[in-house]
Motif scaffolding. Structure first.
Motif, short mmCIF file in Angstrom:
data_model
loop_
_atom_site.label_atom_id
_atom_site.label_comp_id
_atom_site.label_asym_id
_atom_site.label_seq_id
_atom_site.Cartn_x
_atom_site.Cartn_y
_atom_site.Cartn_z
N LEU A 3 -25.65 31.71 121.10
CA LEU A 3 -25.49 32.01 119.56
C LEU A 3 -26.83 32.11 119.07
CD1 LEU A 3 -22.28 30.17 118.80
CD2 LEU A 3 -22.57 32.61 119.16
N GLU A 4 -27.83 31.38 119.33
CA GLU A 4 -29.05 31.23 118.82
C GLU A 4 -29.87 32.66 119.10
OE1 GLU A 4 -30.15 26.35 118.11
OE2 GLU A 4 -30.80 27.52 119.88
N SER A 5 -29.69 33.14 120.37
CA SER A 5 -30.24 34.19 120.84
C SER A 5 -29.72 35.52 120.58
CB SER A 5 -30.50 34.17 122.65
OG SER A 5 -29.06 34.23 123.25
N GLY A 6 -28.60 35.36 119.81
CA GLY A 6 -27.71 36.65 119.35
C GLY A 6 -26.77 37.16 120.44
N ASP A 7 -26.69 36.56 121.64
CA ASP A 7 -25.92 37.09 122.49
C ASP A 7 -24.26 36.44 122.36
OD1 ASP A 7 -24.86 37.93 124.88
OD2 ASP A 7 -26.04 37.14 126.16
N VAL A 8 -23.70 37.19 121.50
CA VAL A 8 -22.06 36.85 121.10
C VAL A 8 -21.39 36.99 122.06
CG1 VAL A 8 -20.46 37.38 119.41
CG2 VAL A 8 -22.80 37.06 118.63
N ALA A 9 -21.57 38.34 122.82
CA ALA A 9 -20.61 38.49 124.00
C ALA A 9 -20.62 37.17 125.10
CB ALA A 9 -21.05 39.79 124.70
N ALA A 10 -21.89 36.75 125.47
CA ALA A 10 -22.06 35.77 126.51
C ALA A 10 -21.43 34.45 125.78
CB ALA A 10 -23.24 35.52 126.61
N ALA A 11 -21.62 34.28 124.61
CA ALA A 11 -20.98 33.03 123.92
C ALA A 11 -19.40 33.12 123.82
CB ALA A 11 -21.38 32.95 122.27
N ARG A 12 -18.75 34.30 123.71
CA ARG A 12 -17.24 34.64 123.83
C ARG A 12 -16.88 34.12 125.12
NH1 ARG A 12 -17.45 40.35 120.44
NH2 ARG A 12 -17.18 39.56 118.34
N ARG A 13 -17.70 34.49 126.23
CA ARG A 13 -17.16 34.33 127.57
C ARG A 13 -17.16 32.70 127.88
NH1 ARG A 13 -20.62 38.72 128.56
NH2 ARG A 13 -22.29 37.78 129.37
N ILE A 14 -17.99 32.09 127.11
CA ILE A 14 -18.04 30.46 127.44
C ILE A 14 -16.84 29.78 126.44
CG2 ILE A 14 -19.47 28.39 126.77
CD1 ILE A 14 -22.02 30.34 126.90
N LEU A 15 -16.68 30.46 125.37
CA LEU A 15 -15.54 29.69 124.63
C LEU A 15 -14.16 29.34 125.57
CD1 LEU A 15 -14.92 28.86 121.66
CD2 LEU A 15 -13.61 30.82 121.50
N LEU A 67 -13.65 36.77 117.32
CA LEU A 67 -14.48 35.73 116.45
C LEU A 67 -15.93 36.42 116.47
CD1 LEU A 67 -13.46 32.47 117.91
CD2 LEU A 67 -12.71 33.32 115.84
N ASP A 68 -16.58 36.22 115.29
CA ASP A 68 -17.82 36.43 115.29
C ASP A 68 -18.76 35.10 115.62
OD1 ASP A 68 -17.69 34.68 113.06
OD2 ASP A 68 -18.01 36.69 111.59
N ALA A 69 -20.09 35.31 115.43
CA ALA A 69 -20.86 34.09 115.79
C ALA A 69 -20.69 32.88 115.07
CB ALA A 69 -22.51 34.48 115.51
N ASP A 70 -20.32 33.03 113.64
CA ASP A 70 -20.06 31.82 112.88
C ASP A 70 -18.47 31.33 113.16
OD1 ASP A 70 -22.30 31.78 111.62
OD2 ASP A 70 -21.47 32.56 109.91
N GLY A 71 -17.53 32.08 113.62
CA GLY A 71 -16.37 31.76 113.90
C GLY A 71 -16.39 31.08 115.30
N LEU A 72 -17.21 31.54 116.21
CA LEU A 72 -17.19 30.93 117.58
C LEU A 72 -17.83 29.46 117.35
CD1 LEU A 72 -18.82 33.87 119.63
CD2 LEU A 72 -16.69 32.49 120.14
N ALA A 73 -19.00 29.50 116.29
CA ALA A 73 -19.44 27.88 116.06
C ALA A 73 -18.52 27.16 115.57
CB ALA A 73 -20.75 28.12 115.05
N ARG A 74 -17.53 27.61 114.70
CA ARG A 74 -16.72 26.75 114.10
C ARG A 74 -15.68 26.37 115.31
NH1 ARG A 74 -11.29 28.66 111.46
NH2 ARG A 74 -10.07 27.20 112.75
N ALA A 75 -15.11 27.43 116.00
CA ALA A 75 -14.40 26.70 117.05
C ALA A 75 -14.97 25.83 118.05
CB ALA A 75 -13.89 28.26 118.00
N ALA A 76 -16.28 26.03 118.35
CA ALA A 76 -16.77 25.22 119.31
C ALA A 76 -17.01 23.73 118.52
CB ALA A 76 -18.26 25.63 119.66
N VAL A 77 -17.28 23.61 117.29
CA VAL A 77 -17.44 22.45 116.56
C VAL A 77 -16.19 21.51 116.65
CG1 VAL A 77 -17.98 21.35 114.34
CG2 VAL A 77 -19.41 23.01 115.10
#
Length: 353
Positions: free
Chosen positions: A145-157, A168-178
């Motif tokens: 997420l820090e590098s802006g690679d939202v697609a890769a972050a979605r694959r990790i979720l 989910l966008d970047a902030d939505g992914l951050a909330r889900a992860a927290v």
């Protein structure tokens, strides 16, 4: 636990300095050995998880999941009774076998018995824990997420939770992860350590079996609403105390990430009861208060969208908050390990008094 006459000597030599009532009590040495072995095993197992994490292949939990999945194909019925039987066979089998092994090792004599008990507890602890993989996955998500690679972050979720990442966008992914980090800090580390300190190898492996079955069948969709009821309720009961230990440690360690214990306790007391889970609400509310963020809101799962209650005050979590959540999770895990070791040693030594 009572021993024979030749087992009365505590490890380490003469009992001449012990009070007469204690040194003459049958079975004194065995609880001391068990307490030492259990405490050392829990500590070594935690270190092993820290060093090695989960194996990529041949994980015993994956093997248990495969057995459970195969049994489900035969046992599944749209009825609570079938789910109860499924839970009893699988969890009961794990507890019975592990209890038999631990009891067999406890009846052996000499230092070799203590070593064997310690090793078996360490292995069971490593099998039951998942905290290192949890923290590594959270850190990986943060970097993406820090590098802006939202697609890769979605694959990790999906490695963290069962939500729909594509919505989910970047902030939505951050909330889900927290939120997932908060809940799984309890499930993956605090709870197995709690049950390991209380009940040894059967507690460690029995808890992991309960939690794994909940992850497999404890859903509210059409297939599992009734069949998965027993798995979900058993998991709720198994996590009742560990979740509150997690909440307390999260509040206590909030200053490690710039938070305030009072804010974590306030969010816990005010908001946790509104969460649909009696345990996840505690861990998530305490995390929200410690980080100074607001969790909850629309949450999309495979069975549909749920509107979760608001937990905590402040803005929705962003990527920097996810990094702080990872640090707080790791601090809570370390504190839980130290507490489990202390409780295991003190509890079983007290049995010899």
């Amino acid at each position: 636990m009572r021993g024979v006459a030749s087992d009365r000597q505590p490890l380490g030599g003469s009992d001449a300095k012990l009070p007469g009532g204690l040194r003459n009590r049958p079975g004194y040495a065995r609880p001391v050995r068990m307490g030492t072995a259990r405490a050392i095993g829990l500590g070594l197992g935690f270190v092993l998880d820290r060093v090695a994490g989960d194996p990529r292949r041949w994980h015993p939990v994956a093997g248990f999941g495969a057995v459970a999945g195969a049994l489900e194909q035969v046992a599944h019925r749209d009825a609570r009774g079938a789910g109860v039987a499924h839970e009893l066979v699988l969890v009961g089998g794990v507890v019975a076998v592990s209890a038999g092994v631990e009891r067999f090792l406890a009846t052996r004599r000499g230092a070799g018995s203590t070593v064997a008990q310690g090793v078996s507890t360490a292995i069971a602890t490593w099998i039951a824990l998942g905290g290192t993989t949890l923290a590594r996955t959270g850190s990986d998500m943060t970097r993406r997420l820090e590098s802006g690679d939202v697609a890769a972050a979605r694959r990790i979720l999906p490695s963290l939770c069962g939500r729909d990442p594509e919505s989910l966008d970047a902030d939505g992914l951050a909330r889900a992860a927290v939120e997932s980090l908060a809940e799984n800090t309890s499930d993956a580390t605090v709870a197995p350590l709690f049950w390991g300190a209380v009940a040894g190898v059967p507690g460690l492996l029995g808890y992991r079996a309960v939690n794994t079955l909940d992850a497999m069948v404890g859903y509210r969709d059409d297939r599992y609403r009734r069949f998965g009821w027993a798995a979900a309720r058993t998991d709720d009961l198994a996590n009742l105390l560990p979740a509150r230990v997690t909440g307390a440690l999260t509040a206590l360690l909030a200053p490690a990430v710039g938070g305030h214990p009072a804010a974590a306790v306030r969010a816990w007391r005010r908001d946790a009861a509104a969460h649909p889970s009696p345990n996840a609400g505690v861990a998530e509310a305490a995390m929200a208060g410690a980080l100074g963020v607001r969790l909850g809101g629309p949450t999309r799962y495979r069975h549909g969208t749920e509107i979760r209650p608001t937990l905590g005050d402040g803005p929705s979590p962003q990527v920097p908050d996810l990094r702080r959540a990872v640090r707080l999770s790791e601090a809570v895990q370390l504190a839980a390990a130290a507490l489990a070791v202390a409780v295991a040693a003190a509890r079983l030594r007290a049995r010899g008094k």
